[in-house]
Write a protein that holds these residues in place. Structure first.
Motif, PDB file in Angstrom:
ATOM      1  N   CYS A 168       0.767  -1.211   0.082  1.00  0.00           N
ATOM      2  CA  CYS A 168      -0.173   0.002  -0.101  1.00  0.00           C
ATOM      3  C   CYS A 168       0.745   1.205   0.007  1.00  0.00           C
ATOM      4  O   CYS A 168       1.925   1.498   0.818  1.00  0.00           O
ATOM      5  N   CYS A 179      -0.130   3.594   3.379  1.00  0.00           N
ATOM      6  CA  CYS A 179       0.460   3.243   4.703  1.00  0.00           C
ATOM      7  C   CYS A 179       1.739   2.806   4.685  1.00  0.00           C
ATOM      8  O   CYS A 179       2.516   2.447   5.599  1.00  0.00           O
ATOM      9  N   CYS A 185      -6.248  -1.717   0.633  1.00  0.00           N
ATOM     10  CA  CYS A 185      -5.261  -2.258   1.758  1.00  0.00           C
ATOM     11  C   CYS A 185      -6.094  -2.614   2.901  1.00  0.00           C
ATOM     12  O   CYS A 185      -7.147  -2.040   3.449  1.00  0.00           O
ATOM     13  N   CYS A 196      -5.200   0.044   5.896  1.00  0.00           N
ATOM     14  CA  CYS A 196      -5.730   1.695   5.983  1.00  0.00           C
ATOM     15  C   CYS A 196      -7.019   1.890   5.145  1.00  0.00           C
ATOM     16  O   CYS A 196      -7.523   2.794   4.998  1.00  0.00           O
TER      17      CYS A 196
HETATM   18 ZN   LIG Z   1      -2.859   0.931   3.584  1.00  0.00          ZN
END
Ligand SMILES: [Zn+2]
Lengths: 129, 382
Positions: free
Chosen positions: A33, A36, A47, A50
């Motif tokens: 991701c 994050c 993700c 997050c």
């Molecule tokens: Zn993430």
């Protein structure tokens, strides 16, 4: 080494097609991701940490270590060793340990990915380094 | 709003069978429903809520029709073996909210007679199905890691089976009534390292049912009063493989939720029903619920500490899934039933806990080493 076990064919779907296409090339992919920074496995479009949709494919080194394992002593296809590998890149994944003496496995042992054939794309397994 | 003290366990029934080749699964559901109604002193027409899980043929619509029920509230949450502990919590919520007043919960099936249908799968299927995760080897993976991190031993795990067998000798319906020793467990064949055959529960046909109701209705009936004072439920999985930790279960969340709602602590508990799919399941749950610190479960269960009349925490006094009964490979129902027997004072005299007024019934469902649920119910004798 020949493997007498016939593994199920991954069916794939639009979310995971690239993973299987790359498996054919001998590459183990994970997702990372960019919002994050966390990597995850198996791959998701969004993700799981997050919930950002800014996830990108990343090739794993295919190297890691055994987190845990269990040797199933009997099955229709003979003994097999299931376990989790923690990849160098972070995520842990469920797998089997193959092409080795399964009675000698140890937690913390270094392993690397090896692909096994199916009727479709190959599946990632791990073997001691 | 809390469920504390709002729902009473008025009826319980455990099917005496352990092998039922001559009955249908739907029939077993009906038989256990009938048994629980008779235990409560109620009739089928009184039921206005129904709860069942994946073992119920055709699900809630087919079951309500087959049983001839007329309900205004239902729930078919399926979290494997702990479904019935979840249902008990949800039934208590429904009763507290006035959505129903007499709820029936049933479990039944025949895994000993014939193979069970495959487990439902999700998005993980392509990435995991080939690796042959079974109950034995995923619980084996948990035990292996627990041993690695905390020095837990096979001898310590064996004590859990030994304790269950001490209790099972007094249960005329138990599938395995023979008292076993630590050596017997260690000498039984290795199934999936480090779990031996005697670390594993039995496979039985059968079932069980519960009737859950309001305070007013329970007080109009004849059975000793047993009520719910706390419930917690939680889910855990690999979650993308980040910080994988197989040494604890979702019980670390369901347990504290239940104890907090009940306003009691593990120290107050007189009797514990802990789902014993495998010995390691019990050990991890005892830690996760707070009966001892994480990693100290091995010491806690050793030397008969779980044997009624011997140790500090009597558990699974019916013999549990390890020795007595594990209908449909789902242990949550029988955990509740034995806890209610203890609170009513109806357990076998040889295993009855004196003045048992507070008990926990807890279980996990699904695959502990992969994706699972946990549910904790705190029960009190009024
Ligand atoms: Zn993430």
């Amino acid at each position: 080494m020949d493997n007498p076990v016939k593994y199920p064919t991954p069916q794939g779907n639009p979310e995971t097609k690239h993973f299987w296409d790359q498996a054919v090339e001998g590459k183990l992919l994970i997702k990372r991701c960019t919002a994050c920074g966390e990597a995850h496995y198996f791959p998701r479009a969004i993700c799981p940490f997050c919930f950002s949709d800014k996830t990108v494919w990343e090739e794993s080194s295919g190297e890691g270590e055994i987190y845990t394992f269990s040797l199933m002593r009997k099955s229709a296809t003979g003994p097999y060793a299931i376990g989790y590998v923690t990849l160098k890149e972070g995520p842990s994944l469920l797998t089997n340990f193959v092409d080795c003496d399964q009675t000698k496995l140890k937690i913390g042992q270094k392993v690397k990915v090896v692909f096994k054939t199916t009727d479709g794309p190959p599946l990632p397994f791990f073997t001691p380094v | 709003m809390s469920i504390k003290g709002k729902a009473y366990l008025a009826g319980i029934y455990e099917h005496p069978t352990r092998h039922a080749p001559d009955k249908s699964t739907s029939q077993l559901h009906a038989e256990v429903a009938k048994g629980a109604l008779e235990d409560a002193g109620l009739s089928k027409a009184d039921i206005d809520g129904y709860f069942c899980a994946g073992d119920a043929p055709g699900g809630v619509m087919a079951m309500v029709d087959y049983l001839g029920l007329k309900v205004r509230h239902f729930d078919s949450t399926d979290t494997g073996g702990c479904s019935y502990l979840v249902h008990l919590g949800h039934a208590a919520e429904a009763i507290a909210a006035g959505k129903c007043s007499i709820a029936l919960i049933t479990l039944a099936g025949k895994p000993r007679t014939g193979a069970m249908p495959p487990r439902a799968t999700g998005a993980e299927v392509d990435f995991e199905a080939a690796y042959g995760a079974t109950t034995h080897n995923v619980y084996g993976m948990c035990a292996m890691r627990h041993m690695h991190e905390f020095g837990t031993t096979s001898e310590q795990l064996a004590w859990i089976k030994v304790a269950a067998s001490h209790h099972a000798q007094y249960n005329p319906h138990a599938m395995l009534k023979e008292v076993v020793t630590v050596e017997d467990v260690l000498n039984s064949p290795m199934i999936s390292d480090p779990l031996h055959r005697m670390d594993c529960c039995v496979v039985t046909d059968g079932g069980g049912a519960l009737i859950v109701t309001t305070e007013a209705i329970a007080k109009s009936l004849k059975k000793p009063l047993v009520r719910m004072i706390g419930h917690g439920e939680a889910l855990k999985g690999p979650r993308g493989g980040k910080d994988l930790n197989l040494t604890y279960s979702a019980g670390v969340w369901s347990g504290p939720r239940a104890f907090e709602e009940a306003g009691v602590t593990p120290k107050d508990i007189k009797y514990a029903s802990i789902y014993d799919s495998f010995t390691i399941t019990v050990l991890m749950q005892l830690e996760d619920l707070g009966f001892c610190k994480k990693g100290e479960g091995g010491k806690f269960v050793a030397d008969g500490n779980l044997i009624s009349g011997v140790g500090k925490l009597p558990f699974n006094t019916d013999g549990g899934g390890l020795c007595s009964n594990h209908p449909v490979n789902r242990g949550g129902m029988t955990k509740i039933i034995e806890a209610v027997r203890q609170l009513r004072g109806e357990a076998h005299p040889k295993v009855q806990v004196p003045n048992c007024d507070l008990a926990v019934a807890h279980g996990t469902g699904g695959l502990l080493g992969v994706r699972h649920a946990a549910s904790t119910c705190i029960l009190e004798r009024v």
